[in-house]
Design an enzyme around this catalytic site. Structure first.
Site, PDB file in Angstrom:
ATOM      1  N   ASP A 107      -8.813  -5.361 -11.876  1.00 42.20           N
ATOM      2  CA  ASP A 107      -9.778  -4.277 -11.700  1.00 42.20           C
ATOM      3  C   ASP A 107      -9.091  -2.931 -11.546  1.00 42.20           C
ATOM      4  O   ASP A 107      -9.597  -1.903 -12.011  1.00 42.20           O
ATOM      5  CB  ASP A 107     -10.649  -4.556 -10.470  1.00 42.20           C
TER       6      ASP A 107
ATOM      7  N   GLY B 176      -2.541  -9.455   5.986  1.00 41.14           N
ATOM      8  CA  GLY B 176      -3.367 -10.533   5.474  1.00 41.14           C
ATOM      9  C   GLY B 176      -4.024 -11.319   6.584  1.00 41.14           C
ATOM     10  O   GLY B 176      -3.789 -11.065   7.777  1.00 41.14           O
TER      11      GLY B 176
ATOM     12  N   ASP C 114     -10.852  -9.589  -4.644  1.00 42.43           N
ATOM     13  CA  ASP C 114     -11.169 -10.801  -5.404  1.00 42.43           C
ATOM     14  C   ASP C 114     -10.459 -11.980  -4.759  1.00 42.43           C
ATOM     15  O   ASP C 114      -9.405 -11.814  -4.120  1.00 42.43           O
ATOM     16  CB  ASP C 114     -10.733 -10.667  -6.859  1.00 42.43           C
TER      17      ASP C 114
ATOM     18  N   ASP D   9     -11.778  -5.672 -17.040  1.00 43.04           N
ATOM     19  CA  ASP D   9     -11.000  -6.903 -17.215  1.00 43.04           C
ATOM     20  C   ASP D   9     -11.980  -8.045 -17.445  1.00 43.04           C
ATOM     21  O   ASP D   9     -13.082  -8.077 -16.884  1.00 43.04           O
ATOM     22  CB  ASP D   9     -10.079  -7.180 -16.030  1.00 43.04           C
TER      23      ASP D   9
ATOM     24  N   CYS E  61     -12.213 -18.596 -11.650  1.00 40.25           N
ATOM     25  CA  CYS E  61     -13.481 -17.904 -11.858  1.00 40.25           C
ATOM     26  C   CYS E  61     -14.594 -18.854 -12.262  1.00 40.25           C
ATOM     27  O   CYS E  61     -15.765 -18.491 -12.223  1.00 40.25           O
ATOM     28  CB  CYS E  61     -13.304 -16.808 -12.918  1.00 40.25           C
TER      29      CYS E  61
ATOM     30  N   LYS F   1     -17.289 -19.352  -9.559  1.00 40.84           N
ATOM     31  CA  LYS F   1     -18.015 -18.218  -9.004  1.00 40.84           C
ATOM     32  C   LYS F   1     -19.520 -18.329  -9.261  1.00 40.84           C
ATOM     33  O   LYS F   1     -19.977 -19.113 -10.085  1.00 40.84           O
ATOM     34  CB  LYS F   1     -17.465 -16.911  -9.590  1.00 40.84           C
TER      35      LYS F   1
END
Length: 718
Positions: A470, A520, A447, A605, A400, A403
Site C-alpha cells: 500500500d 510490536g 495489514d 497493489d 489474502c 479475508k
C-alpha cells in the site's frame, strides 16, 4: 494433530534424503502431538536415485524422479525451509542456513546425501558435472540432450554407478538417433565391487551398448574440449560426468560431530557423537557395521529413525538398534529396458529383471505420489444450523484468501460517520490514508495475514512485502513499521525461537525497504498470524485510486494466481516447484517498480480482492471504465492448470460476485483470485512501453494488460 495442543519440542530434518522422506510419510500417518517438525532442503523436491538411470536413458520423464517435499511436508504437518544448511552450532542447538536466521532444535537429523565432485582433478569443477547431487546432474543432462548432435561423452569412475550412467547415456543418444561415443574411464579395475559373474555380465552389457571401457587410466586434467590423460593422449568429450567414489559435503567435518573422513559417525541407534543429533543415509558412517553407500540401507533405516525420534521426544530413553543386512539385492540398469540382478552369488539379467526393478521403484515412488487424504474432524451430533455451510467443503485458505469479501468491508466502512479531521485524507477504496503533519505528507496502512505455511520466516517476509504494498502503491517511501504477531500455542522456549526468527526476518525486509521496525505486539492464539502497520513519506501528493483517466495504459508488475496455488498446496494438490516459484514471486519487493511507475495517474497493489476487484476500485474512485486483455494477463506457473482443474480459493466466490457479468472460464476466474503480496496495478498516461521495458530489466514479470476507458462502471474483458 489436535489444534489446541501446544508445541513443546522442535525436531529438525536437515536434508530430504530417502530416509527422511520415508520418516515424513510415517510421521504424517502417526504424528507425535507437541512436536514442531521442520525440513531443510535446498529445493522443493528430492530426486530418487533408483530411477536416475532410467531417466538418463529416456525411460522416465524428469518429474518421475522427484519426491515432492512440499506436498510431503504438508501431509506430515511440517514446515519446509528451502535452503542448503551450511553448519550446526551444537552448543546453541542451531542450524545455519544462508540468508535466514538460525533454526533452533531440540533434536536434529541429517540426511543430505553425498557428492561425486572431484576437487583434486584440475578443471573438473569448471568443465564437468558430478553425478551427485542427482538433481543438478539430471538437469544438466536434460539440457545437453535437447541440443546435442553427434557427441562424445565421458564418464569418470568405473564402479556400478558409472557403468549404469554410461550405458544409460549411450542408449539415450542412440534412441534419439544421434551418433555418440561414450567412454567409461577408471584409474583401477572397473566393477571391482561386484562378484566375478556379475562383473562379467555387466562388461558384456557395456559392449552391447557400445561403451568404450578404459581401465588403469589416469586423468590429469579436464578441459573445455575433453580429458587429458597421463600418457599424453586426449579424449574429446562434450559432456563429462564423474561417478568415482562418494564424498561428504564439506561442512559436516566442521560441525564438531565425530566423523570418518567427513561422514558423520553414528552408533547402532543412528545417533551421532552428540546425543541430540542423528545422521542417516549416505552422509552417515555406521561405526558398528560399516557398509558401502547404497540406498537400500537408507530405506531400512527409516522405521528405526522414526521410532527412536518419537521415543526421545516423548521422554523415553530406550532406543532401538539398526542392524544392516550383510548382503542385499543389486538391481543394475543396463541402458535399454533390461537389468541385472545379483544377490547371494546368483546373477540374472534381461527384460524380466527390468520389469522387476521398475515395479520396485514405482512402488516406492507411489507411496509419495498418493498420500492418504486425512478427513476433517466430523461435526458434533448437535450443532447450530448453518455450521456445515459456514465451514465449507475445504479448509479455509491462508494469506489474502482468508479475508472477508470486498463488499462486506466496503459496507462496514461506509456505515461509519465522517471522521471530520482536516489532517487525514483518504480516498474510498484505498487501503492507506495520508496524514498531514506540519508540511509533511505521511501515509499509513496496516495489514495482517493468516499463515499459508508454517515457516515463520517465509511467512514474515511475505507479510512484510504485502503490508508495504500500500505504501509503494501511493508513491511513498517506507518510513516505520510495527509488528503484530499471533503465535500458535507453544512452550516459552519455542516462542522465543519463533519470535527471534520473525523479528530478524521483519527487520531485514523493512530495512531493505528503508523503514525501521519500531515495536510490536505479540499474543498466543490458535494459529500463526503476522501483520504490520506501516508508514511512509511522500515528496508530493500520494498516488491514489481516483486519478485514472481515459486512455491510460494498465500495467501489472507481477503475475497472478497465488490464491489457487496456496489453496492447492494446502490440499496437497500443487506441484512443489510451482509453490516454490510462487513464494519467490510473493517475496519480491515492489520498491523499484514503484519508482519506475511514479508517473502513474492511479495505482494500487493487487491483493485480496483479486485483479478484477482492485481494477474495479480504480474505476469506481476515478469514475471511469476499463478494458482488460485477458490473454495479456500473466499467470504464475501452474495457476492456469490448477484453475482448469477446478481449484479455487475460499475467497473466490465473494470476489466473483462483484462482477457477475464476466463469463466464467479457467482463465477469467483467475481475475478474481485473491493475491497475497501481489503486484502493482498502475494507470500510465504516457510512456507505457518504456516503463514496461524498465520493469522487465529490473526483474519484474510485468505486462501491459489493457487501458482505461471513458465509460464509468463498465469493465470489458476481452
Amino acid at each position: 494433530m489436535h489444534p489446541s495442543l501446544p508445541f513443546t519440542r522442535d525436531l529438525v530434518f536437515v536434508g530430504g534424503g530417502h530416509t527422511h522422506a520415508l520418516v515424513l510419510r510415517k510421521w504424517g500417518m502417526s504424528p507425535l502431538p507437541g512436536v514442531r517438525l521442520t525440513v531443510i532442503n535446498p529445493g522443493p523436491t528430492a530426486p530418487y536415485s533408483g530411477m536416475l538411470p532410467g531417466f538418463l536413458a529416456g525411460h522416465y520423464d524428469r518429474e518421475a524422479l522427484d519426491i515432492d517435499l512440499i506436498r510431503l511436508a504438508r501431509f506430515a504437518q511440517a514446515r519446509v525451509i528451502l535452503g542448503a544448511a551450511q553448519g550446526i552450532d551444537l552448543q546453541k542447538r542451531e542450524i545455519h542456513v544462508p540468508g535466514r536466521p538460525p533454526i533452533g532444535y531440540d533434536l536434529a537429523s541429517i540426511d543430505i546425501g553425498i557428492t561425486s565432485r572431484m576437487p583434486t582433478l584440475p578443471g573438473f569443477a569448471e568443465h564437468a558435472v558430478p553425478a551427485k547431487p542427482l538433481g543438478t546432474f539430471a538437469a544438466r543432462w536434460a539440457d545437453f540432450r535437447k541440443t546435442a548432435g553427434a557427441a562424445s561423452i565421458a564418464v569418470i569412475g568405473g564402479g556400478v554407478a558409472g557403468a549404469e550412467i554410461a550405458m544409460a547415456l549411450a542408449h539415450a543418444m542412440r534412441r534419439d538417433g544421434r551418433r555418440a561415443r561414450v567412454w567409461l574411464i577408471d584409474r583401477g579395475t572397473a566393477l571391482a565391487a561386484l562378484r566375478p559373474p556379475a562383473a562379467a555380465r555387466l562388461r558384456k552389457a557395456l559392449i552391447a551398448e557400445d561403451v568404450t571401457l578404459l581401465e588403469q587410466t589416469q586423468i590429469t586434467r579436464v578441459t573445455a574440449q575433453g580429458l587429458e590423460l597421463t600418457n599424453g593422449e586426449k579424449i574429446e568429450a562434450q559432456f563429462i560426468t564423474g561417478a568415482a567414489g562418494a564424498l561428504p559435503h564439506g561442512w559436516l567435518a566442521d560441525t564438531g560431530l565425530a566423523h570418518e573422513q567427513g561422514f558423520v559417525t553414528v552408533d547402532a541407534t543412528l545417533r551421532s557423537s552428540d546425543p541430540q543429533v542423528f545422521a542417516v543415509g549416505d552422509c552417515a558412517h555406521m561405526q558398528h557395521a560399516p557398509r558401502p553407500k547404497a540406498g537400500v540401507y537408507a530405506v531400512r533405516q527409516a522405521p528405526i529413525l522414526f521410532e527412536n525420534l518419537q521415543s526421545l521426544l516423548a521422554g523415553k530413553t530406550t532406543l532401538r538398534p539398526y542392524q544392516p543386512q550383510d548382503d542385499y539385492l543389486k538391481l543394475i540398469s543396463l541402458g535399454e529396458k533390461s537389468a541385472l540382478a545379483d544377490r547371494f552369488g546368483v546373477t540374472l539379467s534381461g527384460p524380466v529383471m527390468w520389469r522387476w526393478k521398475d515395479h520396485i521403484d514405482q512402488t516406492f515412488m507411489q507411496g509419495f505420489r498418493s498420500l492418504p487424504q486425512m478427513a476433517p474432524p466430523p461435526l458434533p451430533d448437535r450443532h447450530a444450523a448453518g455450521m456445515a455451510e459456514a465451514i465449507g467443503p475445504k479448509p479455509m485458505c491462508g494469506g489474502c484468501g482468508s479475508k472477508v469479501g470486498r463488499d462486506a468491508l466496503s459496507q462496514a466502512l461506509a456505515d461509519l460517520p465522517e471522521h471530520g479531521r482536516d489532517d487525514v485524507v483518504s480516498v474510498k477504496g484505498d487501503d492507506a490514508a495520508m496524514l498531514k503533519t506540519g508540511g509533511a505528507r505521511q501515509v499509513i496502512s496496516t495489514d495482517h495475514l493468516r499463515a499459508m505455511m508454517p515457516d515463520p520466516v517465509l511467512m514474515t517476509r511475505i507479510a512484510a512485502i504485502h503490508a508495504l504494498g500500500d505504501i509503494w502503491a501511493m508513491g511513498a517511501a517506507p518510513q516505520a513499521a510495527t509488528a503484530t504477531i499471533i503465535l500458535p500455542r507453544m512452550a516459552p522456549a519455542l516462542a522465543r525461537r519463533s519470535l527471534s526468527e520473525i523479528m530478524q526476518a521483519a527487520h531485514e525486509v523493512m530495512h531493505d525497504a528503508g523503514a525501521a521496525i519500531v515495536g510490536g505486539h505479540t499474543s498466543l492464539g490458535s494459529e500463526l498470524t503476522i501483520g504490520f502497520t506501516v508508514t511512509g513519506l511522500c515528496e508530493k501528493d500520494p498516488i491514489t485510486l481516483a486519478g485514472a483517466r481515459p486512455g491510460d495504459t494498465l500495467i501489472l508488475t507481477k503475475p497472478i494466481g497465488s490464491g489457487v496455488l496456496m489453496a492447492a498446496e494446502m490440499a496437497g494438490q500443487a506441484n512443489g516447484d510451482w509453490v516454490a516459484a510462487a513464494y519467490d514471486a510473493m517475496v519480491q519487493p515492489q520498491a523499484r517498480a514503484a519508482q519506475i511507475l511514479r508517473g502513474a495517474s492511479a495505482m494500487t497493489d493487487v491483493t485480496g480482492f483479486g485483479l478484477a476487484g482492485h481494477l474495479l476500485n480504480i474505476c469506481e474512485a476515478s469514475q471511469v471504465g476499463a478494458a482488460l486483455s485477458l490473454n495479456a494477463v500473466p499467470f504464475l506457473q501452474g495457476a492456469l492448470e490448477l484453475s482448469e482443474n477446478g481449484v479455487r480459493s475460499t475467497l473466490y466466490p465473494e470476489n466473483r460476485a462483484a462482477l457477475p457479468f464476466v463469463p466464467q472460464s479457467p482463465r477469467s476466474d483467475l481475475l478474481f483470485d485473491p493475491q497475497t503480496a501481489g503486484g502493482l496495478l498502475a494507470c500510465l498516461p504516457t510512456g507505457a512501453p518504456q516503463a514496461l521495458q524498465a520493469l522487465r530489466q529490473a526483474g519484474y514479470e510485468a505486462a501491459i494488460i489493457g487501458e482505461i476507458t471513458e465509460h464509468p462502471g463498465q469493465m470489458l474483458i476481452r
